[in-house]
Write an enzyme that holds these catalytic residues in place. Structure first.
Site, PDB file in Angstrom:
ATOM      1  N   ARG A 136     -10.855  -7.241   1.641  1.00  0.00           N
ATOM      2  CA  ARG A 136     -11.080  -6.005   0.893  1.00  0.00           C
ATOM      3  C   ARG A 136     -12.407  -6.051   0.152  1.00  0.00           C
ATOM      4  O   ARG A 136     -13.075  -5.022  -0.007  1.00  0.00           O
ATOM      5  CB  ARG A 136      -9.959  -5.776  -0.117  1.00  0.00           C
ATOM      6  CG  ARG A 136      -8.789  -5.083   0.499  1.00  0.00           C
ATOM      7  CD  ARG A 136      -7.816  -4.655  -0.587  1.00  0.00           C
ATOM      8  NE  ARG A 136      -6.488  -4.918  -0.104  1.00  0.00           N
ATOM      9  CZ  ARG A 136      -5.460  -5.327  -0.842  1.00  0.00           C
ATOM     10  NH1 ARG A 136      -5.600  -5.525  -2.135  1.00  0.00           N
ATOM     11  NH2 ARG A 136      -4.302  -5.530  -0.299  1.00  0.00           N
ATOM     12  N   SER A 187       2.463  -0.188  -3.416  1.00  0.00           N
ATOM     13  CA  SER A 187       2.491  -0.371  -1.960  1.00  0.00           C
ATOM     14  C   SER A 187       3.914  -0.580  -1.447  1.00  0.00           C
ATOM     15  O   SER A 187       4.179  -0.435  -0.255  1.00  0.00           O
ATOM     16  CB  SER A 187       1.635  -1.575  -1.568  1.00  0.00           C
ATOM     17  OG  SER A 187       2.114  -2.744  -2.203  1.00  0.00           O
ATOM     18  N   ASP A 188       4.805  -0.958  -2.352  1.00  0.00           N
ATOM     19  CA  ASP A 188       6.204  -1.212  -1.993  1.00  0.00           C
ATOM     20  C   ASP A 188       7.068  -0.609  -3.093  1.00  0.00           C
ATOM     21  O   ASP A 188       6.713  -0.701  -4.262  1.00  0.00           O
ATOM     22  CB  ASP A 188       6.486  -2.729  -1.943  1.00  0.00           C
ATOM     23  CG  ASP A 188       5.431  -3.465  -1.146  1.00  0.00           C
ATOM     24  OD1 ASP A 188       5.498  -3.424   0.085  1.00  0.00           O
ATOM     25  OD2 ASP A 188       4.519  -4.048  -1.776  1.00  0.00           O
TER      26      ASP A 188
HETATM   27  N1  HPA Z   1       5.997  -8.350  -5.514  1.00  0.00           N
HETATM   28  C1  HPA Z   1       4.963  -8.986  -6.035  1.00  0.00           C
HETATM   29  N2  HPA Z   1       3.718  -8.615  -5.831  1.00  0.00           N
HETATM   30  C2  HPA Z   1       3.509  -7.528  -5.058  1.00  0.00           C
HETATM   31  C3  HPA Z   1       4.551  -6.824  -4.485  1.00  0.00           C
HETATM   32  C4  HPA Z   1       5.862  -7.259  -4.727  1.00  0.00           C
HETATM   33  O1  HPA Z   1       6.843  -6.668  -4.251  1.00  0.00           O
HETATM   34  N3  HPA Z   1       4.002  -5.795  -3.762  1.00  0.00           N
HETATM   35  C5  HPA Z   1       2.670  -5.895  -3.890  1.00  0.00           C
HETATM   36  N4  HPA Z   1       2.356  -6.933  -4.689  1.00  0.00           N
END
Ligand code: HPA
Length: 241
Positions: free
Chosen positions: A25, A204-205
């Site tokens: 990145r 992102s999650d």
């Molecule tokens: N946990 C920890 N760090 C992260 C996560 C996660 O689910 N997603 C992106 N960084």
């Protein structure tokens, strides 16, 4: 003026550094967003660049994953390369219903399961917070641009594959927005070294919904955050002269 993990001259870094986690990145930002960017260090493939964003000199340096890695680069930048400000740009897992994938979060506070801040700060009671003027700059910019920016406490964990099944519910109960793995180190070291820091992450999650960004969505979300953080960085560079 090389350090064990950064091979560069003392004046190779700009005063303001953007810090993604992933070295790829860092290269992407340097190639696509900076003018006249040059590679200034590549020890262990941690590639650092300096270039110009709208005539403001900015450097990019990756942190790697997790606090031990991030802390090495952050400490060496602040101590040995006269870097004044580090702005982390990363991703995080969201806990609560108020957050959607792609939303951006600025860490106005940070809690952690790591002992690193206690060991660095030298006491068990401490506050991990960003530099107030940087937080204000980010919040003002989000108002101007209409980008969603949540401001709140985030959790920096030493563990990615979390075994504690009750953790998400406790975080939601306590109003903690999301989890990532580097911000507590950045805020603790900035405090000890008397430097400036801010941490921005995109979701992102989503850990309670079990949803994740696709690779394409990750890229476009990243582009939004890079543009946003470069504007915050150049405002900061102007302010510190
Ligand atoms: N946990 C920890 N760090 C992260 C996560 C996660 O689910 N997603 C992106 N960084």
């Amino acid at each position: 003026m090389s350090t064990p993990h950064i091979e560069a001259e003392a004046d190779d870094f700009a005063k303001v550094v953007l810090m993604p986690g992933d070295p790829r990145r860092a290269t992407y930002i340097a190639k696509n967003y900076l003018e006249d960017s040059r590679l200034i260090t590549d020890v262990r493939n941690a590639v650092g660049y300096t270039g110009y964003y709208q005539e403001t000199e900015i450097s990019i340096m990756p942190s790697g994953m997790g606090m031990p890695s991030a802390a090495i680069y952050i400490t060496e930048l602040y101590r040995s390369f006269e870097v004044e400000t580090i702005i982390r740009i990363g991703t995080a897992g969201g806990f609560g219903p108020e957050l959607d994938l792609r939303d951006m979060v600025v860490a106005s506070g940070c809690i952690t399961n790591s002992r690193m801040p206690e060991l660095l700060i030298g006491k068990s009671e401490y506050d991990l917070t960003p530099t107030p003027s940087l937080l204000t700059a980010a919040v003002d910019l989000s108002d101007e641009t209409g980008l969603v920016l949540h401001s709140g406490t985030i959790f920096t964990s030493d563990i990615f594959y979390e075994p504690d099944v009750g953790l998400n519910a406790r975080m939601i109960r306590d109003g903690v927005l999301c989890v990532e793995m580097e911000t507590a180190a950045l805020y603790a070291i900035a405090q000890v070294e008397k430097k400036q820091a801010l941490s921005l992450v995109t979701i992102s999650d989503h850990l309670t919904r079990g949803t994740h960004l696709s690779p394409e969505e990750r890229q476009s979300t990243l582009d939004e955050m890079i543009s946003f953080s470069l504007k915050v960085a150049s405002k900061e560079a102007e302010a510190i002269g």
